[in-house]
Each structure stands twice: as C-alpha cells, then as structure tokens.
Design a protein around this motif. Structure first.
Motif, PDB file in Angstrom:
ATOM      1  N   VAL A  22       0.835  -1.211   0.000  1.00 55.07           N
ATOM      2  CA  VAL A  22       0.000   0.000   0.000  1.00 55.07           C
ATOM      3  C   VAL A  22       0.866   1.257   0.000  1.00 55.07           C
ATOM      4  CG1 VAL A  22      -2.051  -1.075   1.004  1.00 55.07           C
ATOM      5  CG2 VAL A  22      -0.346  -0.055   2.502  1.00 55.07           C
ATOM      6  N   ILE A  23       1.993   1.200   0.701  1.00 57.74           N
ATOM      7  CA  ILE A  23       2.920   2.344   0.683  1.00 57.74           C
ATOM      8  C   ILE A  23       3.460   2.532  -0.744  1.00 57.74           C
ATOM      9  CG2 ILE A  23       5.144   3.226   1.534  1.00 57.74           C
ATOM     10  CD1 ILE A  23       2.907   3.362   3.630  1.00 57.74           C
ATOM     11  N   TYR A  24       3.795   1.428  -1.394  1.00 60.72           N
ATOM     12  CA  TYR A  24       4.306   1.493  -2.762  1.00 60.72           C
ATOM     13  C   TYR A  24       3.253   2.108  -3.693  1.00 60.72           C
ATOM     14  CZ  TYR A  24       6.002   0.271  -7.350  1.00 60.72           C
ATOM     15  OH  TYR A  24       6.416   0.348  -8.654  1.00 60.72           O
ATOM     16  N   ARG A  25       2.014   1.636  -3.613  1.00 61.84           N
ATOM     17  CA  ARG A  25       0.955   2.169  -4.490  1.00 61.84           C
ATOM     18  C   ARG A  25       0.763   3.668  -4.267  1.00 61.84           C
ATOM     19  NH1 ARG A  25      -1.451  -2.820  -3.435  1.00 61.84           N
ATOM     20  NH2 ARG A  25      -2.825  -1.956  -1.828  1.00 61.84           N
ATOM     21  N   TYR A  26       0.765   4.063  -3.008  1.00 63.03           N
ATOM     22  CA  TYR A  26       0.638   5.482  -2.678  1.00 63.03           C
ATOM     23  C   TYR A  26       1.790   6.291  -3.291  1.00 63.03           C
ATOM     24  CZ  TYR A  26       0.799   9.654   0.326  1.00 63.03           C
ATOM     25  OH  TYR A  26       0.859  10.940   0.802  1.00 63.03           O
ATOM     26  N   ALA A  27       2.988   5.828  -3.113  1.00 61.86           N
ATOM     27  CA  ALA A  27       4.166   6.537  -3.639  1.00 61.86           C
ATOM     28  C   ALA A  27       4.153   6.544  -5.162  1.00 61.86           C
ATOM     29  CB  ALA A  27       5.442   5.899  -3.113  1.00 61.86           C
ATOM     30  N   ALA A  28       3.733   5.438  -5.769  1.00 61.67           N
ATOM     31  CA  ALA A  28       3.700   5.356  -7.233  1.00 61.67           C
ATOM     32  C   ALA A  28       2.683   6.343  -7.807  1.00 61.67           C
ATOM     33  CB  ALA A  28       3.368   3.937  -7.676  1.00 61.67           C
ATOM     34  N   ARG A  30       1.837   9.136  -6.466  1.00 59.41           N
ATOM     35  CA  ARG A  30       2.336  10.488  -6.233  1.00 59.41           C
ATOM     36  C   ARG A  30       3.574  10.828  -7.050  1.00 59.41           C
ATOM     37  NH1 ARG A  30       2.052  12.779  -0.968  1.00 59.41           N
ATOM     38  NH2 ARG A  30       3.078  14.477  -2.054  1.00 59.41           N
ATOM     39  N   ALA A  31       4.454   9.837  -7.274  1.00 56.82           N
ATOM     40  CA  ALA A  31       5.760  10.162  -7.874  1.00 56.82           C
ATOM     41  C   ALA A  31       6.169   9.223  -9.000  1.00 56.82           C
ATOM     42  CB  ALA A  31       6.832  10.160  -6.795  1.00 56.82           C
ATOM     43  N   GLY A  32       5.346   8.256  -9.333  1.00 54.03           N
ATOM     44  CA  GLY A  32       5.699   7.327 -10.404  1.00 54.03           C
ATOM     45  C   GLY A  32       6.403   6.095  -9.862  1.00 54.03           C
ATOM     46  N   ASP A  33       6.425   5.056 -10.682  1.00 57.30           N
ATOM     47  CA  ASP A  33       6.997   3.772 -10.267  1.00 57.30           C
ATOM     48  C   ASP A  33       8.473   3.864  -9.898  1.00 57.30           C
ATOM     49  OD1 ASP A  33       4.633   2.351 -10.534  1.00 57.30           O
ATOM     50  OD2 ASP A  33       5.007   1.886 -12.648  1.00 57.30           O
ATOM     51  N   PHE A  34       9.206   4.663 -10.651  1.00 55.12           N
ATOM     52  CA  PHE A  34      10.649   4.760 -10.411  1.00 55.12           C
ATOM     53  C   PHE A  34      10.941   5.242  -8.994  1.00 55.12           C
ATOM     54  CE2 PHE A  34      14.669   7.138 -10.578  1.00 55.12           C
ATOM     55  CZ  PHE A  34      15.514   6.109 -10.946  1.00 55.12           C
ATOM     56  N   ALA A  35      10.264   6.317  -8.584  1.00 56.71           N
ATOM     57  CA  ALA A  35      10.489   6.874  -7.253  1.00 56.71           C
ATOM     58  C   ALA A  35       9.828   6.031  -6.170  1.00 56.71           C
ATOM     59  CB  ALA A  35       9.970   8.304  -7.189  1.00 56.71           C
ATOM     60  N   ALA A  36       8.770   5.304  -6.510  1.00 53.99           N
ATOM     61  CA  ALA A  36       8.019   4.523  -5.517  1.00 53.99           C
ATOM     62  C   ALA A  36       8.892   3.462  -4.851  1.00 53.99           C
ATOM     63  CB  ALA A  36       6.802   3.887  -6.163  1.00 53.99           C
ATOM     64  N   ASP A  37       9.752   2.827  -5.612  1.00 48.84           N
ATOM     65  CA  ASP A  37      10.652   1.826  -5.017  1.00 48.84           C
ATOM     66  C   ASP A  37      11.519   2.456  -3.933  1.00 48.84           C
ATOM     67  OD1 ASP A  37       9.909  -0.445  -6.480  1.00 48.84           O
ATOM     68  OD2 ASP A  37      11.247   0.089  -8.140  1.00 48.84           O
ATOM     69  N   VAL A  39      11.052   5.367  -2.324  1.00 53.00           N
ATOM     70  CA  VAL A  39      10.256   5.899  -1.223  1.00 53.00           C
ATOM     71  C   VAL A  39       9.795   4.769  -0.302  1.00 53.00           C
ATOM     72  CG1 VAL A  39       8.074   7.048  -0.640  1.00 53.00           C
ATOM     73  CG2 VAL A  39       9.555   7.986  -2.429  1.00 53.00           C
ATOM     74  N   THR A  40       9.377   3.648  -0.884  1.00 47.80           N
ATOM     75  CA  THR A  40       8.918   2.517  -0.069  1.00 47.80           C
ATOM     76  C   THR A  40      10.046   1.981   0.796  1.00 47.80           C
ATOM     77  OG1 THR A  40       7.272   1.939  -1.733  1.00 47.80           O
ATOM     78  CG2 THR A  40       7.857   0.230  -0.142  1.00 47.80           C
ATOM     79  N   SER A  41      11.190   1.740   0.196  1.00 44.26           N
ATOM     80  CA  SER A  41      12.301   1.199   0.990  1.00 44.26           C
ATOM     81  C   SER A  41      12.771   2.200   2.037  1.00 44.26           C
ATOM     82  CB  SER A  41      13.450   0.754   0.089  1.00 44.26           C
ATOM     83  OG  SER A  41      13.961   1.834  -0.647  1.00 44.26           O
ATOM     84  N   GLU A  42      12.816   3.486   1.684  1.00 44.39           N
ATOM     85  CA  GLU A  42      13.229   4.507   2.651  1.00 44.39           C
ATOM     86  C   GLU A  42      12.219   4.641   3.784  1.00 44.39           C
ATOM     87  OE1 GLU A  42      15.249   8.395   1.817  1.00 44.39           O
ATOM     88  OE2 GLU A  42      14.780   7.774  -0.246  1.00 44.39           O
TER      89      GLU A  42
END
Length: 192
Positions: A22-28, A30-37, A39-42
């Motif tokens: 869910v964090i990944y989907r939220y980040a994706a 907001r910022a696209g798949d590239f940044a979502a990885d 943001v999720t790990s951070e």
C-alpha cells in the motif's frame, strides 16, 4: 507488532510484508513507479530507525508509515523541483549563449557580406560576372569560357584580377577595422 519489532527484526519484516504494497501504491501514484521503489524502501528504513519513537498507544501503524512516506515524497519533490529548476537555468544560459554566438556570427556574416558586395560593385563588370559564374553558378573555367564566349586563358586572367581585388580590398578593410579598434582601445580610460 511495533512493540515486538523493537526486540525482533523478524517481526518488523511482518510489518513490512503487511504494509509495503500500500505504501508502494501510494508513492507510485504520487511520484511514479521509479520513485516509488525508493520511497517505499526509505519509508521502512526510517520506520526501523524510529521504532523507539513510535507511540505504542496507536493501534494502527499505517498512518505513521504514510506520514513517513509523505515526508519522503515531499523531500523527493523538492529535490526534483530544485534539479529541474537548475536544469532549466542551465538550458536557458546555454540557449542564451547559443543565441549570442548565433547573433555574433550573423553580425559578422552581414559585415563580411557588405564588404564583399562593396568590392564586387567596385570591380570591372566583366571580372565580376566571371567571378560570379565561377562562385555562384559553379561553372568550370571551360564552362565560363563557353558562357562568355571567350578563351579559357581570358577566364583565368579575369578570375585572377577579381580574386586579387577581393583579397586586397577585404584585407584593407579588415586592417582599417583593426586599427580603429586599437585606436578606441588606446583612447579608452584604464581602470587601475
């Protein structure tokens, strides 16, 4: 789960498995798949580092994780905006430099064209026509001779005269400009 995660990293992995998607989907979103990885790990790295600060009275960790992710996304967007602004400024400076180089080249070309036109105008008409048939019509000596109905030797002598006139006149004008520039430089006050 958070309380148990403080003592056992394996339990923290359960927290990750439960909320990472869910964090990944939220980040994706907001910022696209590239940044979502990233943001999720951070998000989970920061959560791991701040486990001790987590308020154990909260039953659900999701708002806390989304808060961390939101802060990371803000930081990501600020960094991205700063990078884009810097890139835009650099591109603008390059464009201005390219424009100034292009304008300077156009001014130089216009000045040279003016000098050439004045020299061509001052030439004997027969020499000018011979030169232009060679330069603009791209005719060979033999082709010019046929076009003007003269011997090839005459074409050679006319082209020689025209080239010499161009060389002489253009060199004199360039020397005059250089002398004028030196005169202006010599007359200019010097700052100490």
């Amino acid at each position: 789960m958070i309380r148990r995660s403080r003592d056992s990293p394996a339990v923290f992995r359960e927290l990750y498995d439960r909320h990472a998607a869910v964090i990944y989907r939220y980040a994706a979103r907001r910022a696209g798949d590239f940044a979502a990885d990233d943001v999720t790990s951070e998000t989970f790295l920061v959560a791991w580092e701040q486990l001790e600060a987590y308020d154990l009275d909260r039953e659900d960790a999701r708002p806390w994780l989304f808060g961390i992710a939101t802060n990371l996304l803000r930081r990501h967007h600020r960094a991205e905006a700063k990078m884009l602004k810097t890139a835009a400024k650099a591109a603008s400076r390059e464009a201005m430099a390219d424009d100034s180089d292009r304008i300077a080249a156009q001014v130089d070309a216009t000045a040279a064209t003016g000098r050439i036109a004045r020299t061509l105008k001052s030439m004997a008409a027969i020499d000018r026509e011979t030169l232009l048939l060679y330069a603009w019509a791209d005719l060979t000596y033999e082709g010019i001779a046929l076009a003007m109905d003269v011997p090839v030797g005459t074409v050679r002598s006319r082209l020689n005269r025209a080239r010499r006139a161009l060389r002489t006149q253009l060199n004199l004008e360039i020397l005059d400009e250089t002398e004028n520039d030196h005169g202006r430089l010599a007359a200019a006050p010097r700052n100490a």
